[in-house]
Design a protein around this motif. Structure first.
Motif, PDB file in Angstrom:
ATOM      1  N   MET A 149       0.843  -1.208   0.000  1.00 29.53           N
ATOM      2  CA  MET A 149       0.000   0.000   0.000  1.00 29.53           C
ATOM      3  C   MET A 149       0.870   1.247   0.000  1.00 29.53           C
ATOM      4  SD  MET A 149      -3.112  -0.873   2.499  1.00 29.53           S
ATOM      5  CE  MET A 149      -3.932   0.645   2.196  1.00 29.53           C
ATOM      6  N   LEU A 150       1.865   1.199   0.859  1.00 31.28           N
ATOM      7  CA  LEU A 150       2.746   2.361   0.991  1.00 31.28           C
ATOM      8  C   LEU A 150       3.544   2.609  -0.294  1.00 31.28           C
ATOM      9  CD1 LEU A 150       4.902   2.895   4.101  1.00 31.28           C
ATOM     10  CD2 LEU A 150       6.029   2.932   1.922  1.00 31.28           C
ATOM     11  N   ALA A 151       4.080   1.504  -0.868  1.00 35.69           N
ATOM     12  CA  ALA A 151       4.945   1.654  -2.046  1.00 35.69           C
ATOM     13  C   ALA A 151       4.142   2.016  -3.291  1.00 35.69           C
ATOM     14  CB  ALA A 151       5.711   0.350  -2.287  1.00 35.69           C
ATOM     15  N   ALA A 152       2.869   1.585  -3.327  1.00 34.54           N
ATOM     16  CA  ALA A 152       2.117   1.761  -4.569  1.00 34.54           C
ATOM     17  C   ALA A 152       1.343   3.077  -4.633  1.00 34.54           C
ATOM     18  CB  ALA A 152       1.138   0.599  -4.737  1.00 34.54           C
ATOM     19  N   THR A 153       0.810   3.534  -3.488  1.00 33.55           N
ATOM     20  CA  THR A 153      -0.196   4.598  -3.559  1.00 33.55           C
ATOM     21  C   THR A 153       0.400   5.964  -3.902  1.00 33.55           C
ATOM     22  OG1 THR A 153      -1.306   3.367  -1.824  1.00 33.55           O
ATOM     23  CG2 THR A 153      -2.233   5.492  -2.375  1.00 33.55           C
ATOM     24  N   GLN A 154       1.303   6.436  -3.055  1.00 30.07           N
ATOM     25  CA  GLN A 154       1.784   7.805  -3.269  1.00 30.07           C
ATOM     26  C   GLN A 154       2.606   7.940  -4.550  1.00 30.07           C
ATOM     27  OE1 GLN A 154       3.985   9.489  -0.017  1.00 30.07           O
ATOM     28  NE2 GLN A 154       3.423  11.575  -0.560  1.00 30.07           N
ATOM     29  N   THR A 155       3.400   6.913  -4.843  1.00 23.16           N
ATOM     30  CA  THR A 155       4.234   6.962  -6.054  1.00 23.16           C
ATOM     31  C   THR A 155       3.368   7.051  -7.319  1.00 23.16           C
ATOM     32  OG1 THR A 155       4.271   4.561  -5.909  1.00 23.16           O
ATOM     33  CG2 THR A 155       6.250   5.692  -5.175  1.00 23.16           C
ATOM     34  N   THR A 156       2.381   6.172  -7.416  1.00 23.57           N
ATOM     35  CA  THR A 156       1.564   6.139  -8.640  1.00 23.57           C
ATOM     36  C   THR A 156       0.691   7.389  -8.748  1.00 23.57           C
ATOM     37  OG1 THR A 156       1.490   3.767  -8.208  1.00 23.57           O
ATOM     38  CG2 THR A 156       0.205   4.548 -10.038  1.00 23.57           C
ATOM     39  N   THR A 157       0.165   7.850  -7.591  1.00 14.15           N
ATOM     40  CA  THR A 157      -0.631   9.079  -7.603  1.00 14.15           C
ATOM     41  C   THR A 157       0.217  10.240  -8.111  1.00 14.15           C
ATOM     42  OG1 THR A 157      -1.889   8.338  -5.692  1.00 14.15           O
ATOM     43  CG2 THR A 157      -1.923  10.697  -6.137  1.00 14.15           C
ATOM     44  N   THR A 158       1.430  10.346  -7.585  1.00 13.75           N
ATOM     45  CA  THR A 158       2.312  11.444  -8.009  1.00 13.75           C
ATOM     46  C   THR A 158       2.587  11.354  -9.503  1.00 13.75           C
ATOM     47  OG1 THR A 158       3.374  11.390  -5.862  1.00 13.75           O
ATOM     48  CG2 THR A 158       4.576  12.484  -7.604  1.00 13.75           C
ATOM     49  N   ALA A 159       2.892  10.137  -9.964  1.00  9.35           N
ATOM     50  CA  ALA A 159       3.225   9.988 -11.390  1.00  9.35           C
ATOM     51  C   ALA A 159       2.059  10.469 -12.253  1.00  9.35           C
ATOM     52  CB  ALA A 159       3.546   8.532 -11.693  1.00  9.35           C
ATOM     53  N   LEU A 160       0.835  10.078 -11.892  1.00  9.83           N
ATOM     54  CA  LEU A 160      -0.308  10.447 -12.732  1.00  9.83           C
ATOM     55  C   LEU A 160      -0.676  11.919 -12.616  1.00  9.83           C
ATOM     56  CD1 LEU A 160      -2.517   7.311 -12.580  1.00  9.83           C
ATOM     57  CD2 LEU A 160      -1.991   8.563 -14.642  1.00  9.83           C
ATOM     58  N   SER A 161      -0.641  12.461 -11.396  1.00  9.77           N
ATOM     59  CA  SER A 161      -1.044  13.876 -11.315  1.00  9.77           C
ATOM     60  C   SER A 161       0.024  14.750 -11.977  1.00  9.77           C
ATOM     61  CB  SER A 161      -1.417  14.317  -9.897  1.00  9.77           C
ATOM     62  OG  SER A 161      -0.315  14.340  -9.085  1.00  9.77           O
ATOM     63  N   ASN A 162       1.299  14.369 -11.879  1.00  9.67           N
ATOM     64  CA  ASN A 162       2.336  15.098 -12.630  1.00  9.67           C
ATOM     65  C   ASN A 162       2.046  15.023 -14.130  1.00  9.67           C
ATOM     66  OD1 ASN A 162       3.729  15.623 -10.317  1.00  9.67           O
ATOM     67  ND2 ASN A 162       5.354  14.133 -10.666  1.00  9.67           N
ATOM     68  N   LEU A 163       1.671  13.834 -14.586  1.00  4.60           N
ATOM     69  CA  LEU A 163       1.439  13.635 -16.023  1.00  4.60           C
ATOM     70  C   LEU A 163       0.381  14.613 -16.546  1.00  4.60           C
ATOM     71  CD1 LEU A 163       1.993  11.957 -18.544  1.00  4.60           C
ATOM     72  CD2 LEU A 163       0.297  10.346 -17.808  1.00  4.60           C
TER      73      LEU A 163
END
Ligand code: HEM
Length: 487
Positions: A274-288
């Motif tokens: 949960m920790l490794a997946a959530t913030q990283t993927t959210t950041t990647a998409l909102s940056n995109l």
């Protein structure tokens, strides 16, 4: 230390993060490829030389391991999970078992569930726009979507989970599990990067002071919640035939010989995922979506690719079933070339994990003529590495063609092939991100659904020039208000 304290005082919305700002300040914006940060008792090596990083992932990889203090500091919330335990046989065995969560058929099922849910969420948003509710915080909006996706993949749960009590500054508030987890991550990072703690190793296993005691309690609340999920699921599965059992991460653990009889180990790995997946993927998409909004041509190219692949003039005519078919893993490997480059460039310009957690070498070793002493913490700074103008000319420009071998942008400033470790958002070697392929696929599946549905208008004029940073280690995260327009 004085420089650091001075830098801390200048914090504002466009401040990157304490470590990065400190280095920029100390070196007048020209951070050298090797820095020793003496805020750490024996110094910490901060490395951005792509040749060194490449050696560490390849020929010298067997000497590299995680900094043992990270394990002790994070034991209360992550236990024995693979994230910080040493690269020994137990770790290797666990990693092998956990990798089976990402086998192709299982991954495809997960991606289908994610796409289906995101598609429905987008339809709801379109209805809200029609009713005039068209302003939102981009990070929060994407964060909720990703949380849903992660929840489905880990716990197989589609409905919203119960809110949990989170304590901060003596006050308790009920938070959704995603918000709670992000707050815990930031409290944990604050705790482990506290300058006082860094200098007194003896404190690593203790929670000192009111704020840390609150963090300890929050960690416990989250772990108890996952324990309960495991028990409920065990009971539920008893009533099902094997073929009726849903393919999610928790069920995989419940059927795995290494994990099934040890609830504590299962909680460790669920928390880590949960920790490794959530913030990283959210950041990647909102940056995109920020970079697409700023780069109209790139956005138009993505939309043109969508139209070409579906053979349609209007992307709004694409049905959910068509999306699922065209974004399948098989189709992804043959088509979607431009989208893949956009996803890579987005991870290049702003890697969601701005740096790795500290690593060490397990014996004195020489790398590229430099003697690296055993045990000294070493950090690879991906943000600096991936904005190195020698390897990435005009590093602040969003140019997807950097990943197109037939483009002039594929080459470095000297017109040569780029050094292989210049792009490294997932770390490398044996400790490379376990969810790398999954994360890349999730982004590739969600991005076209959103790009084909909305245009974003960035509302704050300052944000149109410069995005407040977000991502792991970039705390606090500032809201980025946008207005949505239906495509
Ligand atoms: C864009 C999204 C992601 C990025 C940029 C990313 C990046 C990273 C990085 C840099 C590390 C090394 C951590 C360290 O410094 O110690 C890492 C490790 C890890 N990541 Fe990811 N990650 C992403 C998504 C995911 C997802 C979706 C999952 C799981 C579903 C995941 C699971 C893990 C695990 C389990 C490790 C620890 C591996 C080990 O040490 O053996 N990550 N990730």
């Amino acid at each position: 230390m004085l420089t650091f304290l001075k830098v801390l005082k200048t914090q504002d919305e466009f401040w990157e993060d304490s470590h990065y700002e400190y280095l920029k300040h100390a070196f007048n914006n020209e951070i050298p490829p090797y820095v020793i940060d003496f805020r750490f008792p024996k110094g910490m090596l901060v490395i951005t030389d792509p040749d060194f990083i490449f050696e560490s992932y390849t020929t010298k990889n067997k000497f590299f391991d995680k900094y043992p203090r990270s394990y002790t500091i994070n034991k209360k919330n992550l236990g024995e999970s693979i994230l910080f335990t040493p690269s020994d046989e137990v770790w290797a065995q666990k990693r092998k078992h956990l990798s089976s969560a990402f086998y192709k058929d299982k991954m495809q099922q997960q991606l289908n569930s994610i796409m289906s849910t995101i598609y429905d969420t987008i339809q709801e948003t379109i209805q809200q726009i029609k009713q005039g509710q068209d302003e939102l915080d981009l990070n929060e909006y994407i964060g909720k979507m990703i949380l849903k996706a992660v929840q489905i993949c880990i716990f197989g749960v589609h409905e919203q989970l119960e809110n949990l009590p989170f304590i901060q500054n003596g006050k308790t508030e009920l938070l959704s599990i995603g918000v709670m987890m992000n707050r815990i991550v930031s409290q944990n990072i604050k705790r482990s990067s506290n300058i006082f703690r860094i200098n007194f190793e003896i404190l690593d296993q203790y929670f000192v002071g009111k704020a840390e005691k609150e963090l300890e309690q929050n960690n416990l609340t989250l772990r108890r919640f996952i324990f309960d999920m495991i028990n409920q699921r065990r009971q539920k599965n008893k009533a099902l035939k094997p073929e009726e059992i849903h393919h999610d991460f928790l069920n995989m653990l419940l059927q795995d010989d290494l994990f099934k009889d040890n609830d504590s180990l299962m909680v460790d790995e669920c928390s880590t995922f949960m920790l490794a997946a959530t913030q990283t993927t959210t950041t990647a998409l909102s940056n995109l979506f920020f970079y697409l909004t700023k780069n109209e041509t790139v956005k138009t190219n993505v939309r043109n690719e969508i139209k070409d692949i579906f053979g349609k003039k209007l992307i709004s005519q694409i049905s959910k079933e068509e999306w699922l078919q065209k974004l399948s893993l098989d189709e992804m490997s043959n088509q979607w070339n431009y989208l893949c480059m956009v996803v890579q460039e987005n991870l290049r310009i702003e890697p969601p994990a701005r740096r790795c957690t500290p690593q060490i070498v397990t014996e004195d070793v020489e790398i590229l003529g430099k003697k690296i002493p055993k045990g000294i913490p070493i950090v690879f700074h991906f943000l600096v590495l991936q904005r190195n103008a020698k390897e990435w000319p005009e590093p602040f420009k969003f140019i997807p063609e950097r990943f197109d071998p037939s483009s002039k942008h594929f080459l470095n400033a000297e017109g040569k092939k780029r050094k292989p470790a210049s792009f490294s958002p997932f770390l490398g070697g044996r400790r490379i991100c376990l969810g790398k392929t999954f994360a890349e696929n999730v982004i590739k599946c969600i991005a076209p659904l959103i790009v084909s549905s909305f245009d974003f208008e960035i509302l704050k004029p300052e944000h149109q020039q410069r995005k407040p940073p977000n991502g792991v280690f970039a705390e606090p995260v500032y809201p980025m208000k946008v207005r949505l327009y239906e495509q």
